[in-house]
Design a protein around this motif. Structure first.
Motif, short mmCIF file in Angstrom:
data_model
loop_
_atom_site.label_atom_id
_atom_site.label_comp_id
_atom_site.label_asym_id
_atom_site.label_seq_id
_atom_site.Cartn_x
_atom_site.Cartn_y
_atom_site.Cartn_z
N TYR A 1 98.11 51.97 22.63
CA TYR A 1 98.07 53.43 22.67
C TYR A 1 96.62 53.90 22.54
CZ TYR A 1 103.07 53.13 21.51
OH TYR A 1 104.43 52.84 21.50
N ASN B 1 104.47 62.20 23.62
CA ASN B 1 104.18 63.58 23.24
C ASN B 1 104.41 63.74 21.74
OD1 ASN B 1 103.80 66.33 23.07
ND2 ASN B 1 105.10 66.82 24.82
N VAL C 1 98.90 53.56 26.78
CA VAL C 1 99.83 54.68 26.77
C VAL C 1 99.14 55.85 26.07
CG1 VAL C 1 102.06 55.55 25.99
CG2 VAL C 1 101.83 53.17 26.75
N PRO C 2 98.97 56.99 26.74
CA PRO C 2 98.31 58.12 26.10
C PRO C 2 99.18 58.76 25.02
CG PRO C 2 98.28 58.31 28.51
CD PRO C 2 99.27 57.24 28.16
N PHE D 1 95.03 56.45 30.65
CA PHE D 1 95.69 55.74 31.75
C PHE D 1 94.75 54.72 32.39
CE2 PHE D 1 98.66 59.47 31.95
CZ PHE D 1 99.85 58.76 31.85
N TRP E 1 103.79 59.01 28.92
CA TRP E 1 102.95 59.16 27.75
C TRP E 1 103.80 59.63 26.58
CZ3 TRP E 1 102.65 64.49 26.55
CH2 TRP E 1 103.00 65.36 27.58
N ILE F 1 93.33 62.27 28.83
CA ILE F 1 94.58 61.60 29.20
C ILE F 1 94.37 60.69 30.40
CG2 ILE F 1 95.49 63.43 30.70
CD1 ILE F 1 98.24 62.84 29.27
N TYR G 1 99.50 62.38 23.28
CA TYR G 1 99.10 63.72 23.68
C TYR G 1 99.96 64.72 22.94
CZ TYR G 1 96.74 66.84 27.03
OH TYR G 1 95.93 67.79 27.61
N TYR H 1 105.28 54.95 33.62
CA TYR H 1 103.85 54.65 33.58
C TYR H 1 103.39 54.01 34.89
CZ TYR H 1 99.49 53.05 31.33
OH TYR H 1 98.17 52.83 30.98
#
Length: 344
Positions: free
Chosen positions: A230, A278, A256-257, A251, A276, A247, A259, A307
């Motif tokens: 992450y 949240n 994995v972002p 990627f 991603w 973001i 956000y 993804y």
């Protein structure tokens, strides 16, 4: 032709400071050095009023047709240092002298509302040039490849941003879905659970600030590529039209972002919502209980599937030079129209 006098200490942090945008307006905007020749006195931070308000008030008094304009690319600055970042016209006070100024920012205009690539990535061609080959490489990986890569990374999670605290950096305009996120982001970083968490940036380590590096963006991509499960991509500010490079960088390095975005946020237009994590439930909403993020948790096949789709989309998008050109043309046109209206 709009005649502009650049004013203050932050003139280099607004759209016309960047060659890709400025060059597109070369036949419509000219910079002058004498207020007597200018239609607009352009500044980019409310600090310029604090530091140089007297000088600006004198220019306005001497040149009644001169229009002071705050052109800001930073919702973070606007929300932290302005009582009303949503006002398109404000008054400044210098002793007994009051003068008005117009405001063009994310809150008051559509200048920054790009369609496919966010504003910040358009300000310097190196951003797209550095991201494109990484997306192209990532597009060759499938769901199983990503799941395997994330099983035992060097870092469970990476947080690369300045550590901040205090109410100044945590403004709340809940009715407009605007929140300062940098304090919350620091809390998420500090409490994140996992076997290996990298926290980097001012306040976390004694290294020089990232802005002091020759190429902070390339350094970030090189340092993190292929090493993380992450990566935090949380912005300084939650504002519906504000999306930076963060973001996309996550990627690009194959992580994995993380956000924060409400349903009205524009990020979904750029990268969808299935690729991603949240963390919007960590927002300072009334009655919400803060939960530390567990970065040691495995990434499921469903997220990996989304993804993989996004990586392929980004590879095609960033390889298409025409998209960048179209976005820059649209941005330049909107900026010119916004400034032109202020001179009429």
């Amino acid at each position: 032709m709009i005649r502009i006098l650049l004013f203050g200490d932050f003139w280099n942090r607004q759209p016309l400071a960047y060659a890709p945008i400025r060059d597109r307006l070369a036949d419509r905007i000219v910079f002058v050095e004498d207020a007597a020749d200018a239609q607009i006195a352009l500044f980019s931070h409310s600090h310029d009023l604090t530091r140089h308000g007297r000088a600006l008030s004198r220019l306005v008094a001497l040149h009644p047709d001169l229009r002071p304009v705050l052109l800001s690319e930073e919702p973070f600055w606007d929300s932290c240092w302005s009582a009303d970042p949503f006002a398109s016209y404000r008054m400044a006070q210098d002793g007994l002298v009051r003068f008005g100024y117009a405001v063009v920012n994310h809150f008051t205009s559509d200048v920054f509302d790009t369609e496919r690539i966010p504003y910040f990535l358009l300000t310097d061609p190196r951003y797209v040039a550095q991201l494109s080959p990484l997306f192209d490489r990532n597009a060759g990986l499938g769901v199983d490849d990503w799941v395997r890569r994330w099983q035992a990374p060097q870092w469970d999670a990476v947080f690369m941003a300045e550590r901040r605290q205090g109410p100044r950096h945590a403004p709340v305009f809940a009715d407009r879905e605007v929140w300062g996120l940098s304090v919350l982001r620091s809390r998420i970083a500090r409490t994140c659970e996992g076997a290996s968490i990298l926290r980097a940036g001012k306040g976390w380590e004694d290294e020089p600030g990232r802005g002091e590096l020759d190429d902070w963006h390339l350094d970030k991509l090189t340092r993190l590529a292929g090493t993380c499960r992450y990566v935090s991509a949380i912005e300084n500010t939650h504002q519906a039209n504000y999306v930076t490079e963060k973001i996309f960088d996550a990627f690009a390095v194959g992580a994995v972002p993380l956000y924060i975005a409400t349903r009205s946020h524009r990020v979904g237009r750029y990268v969808g919502s299935d690729a991603w994590v949240n963390l919007r439930d960590r927002l300072p909403l009334e009655g919400a209980a803060f939960q530390p993020f567990d970065a040691g948790a495995a990434v499921g096949a469903d997220l990996a599937g989304g993804y993989t789709v996004v990586q392929a989309q980004l590879a095609r998008l960033f390889a298409d030079g025409a998209v960048v050109e179209d976005e820059l043309d649209l941005l330049a046109d909107r900026l010119f129209e916004a400034l032109q209206r202020l001179t009429l």
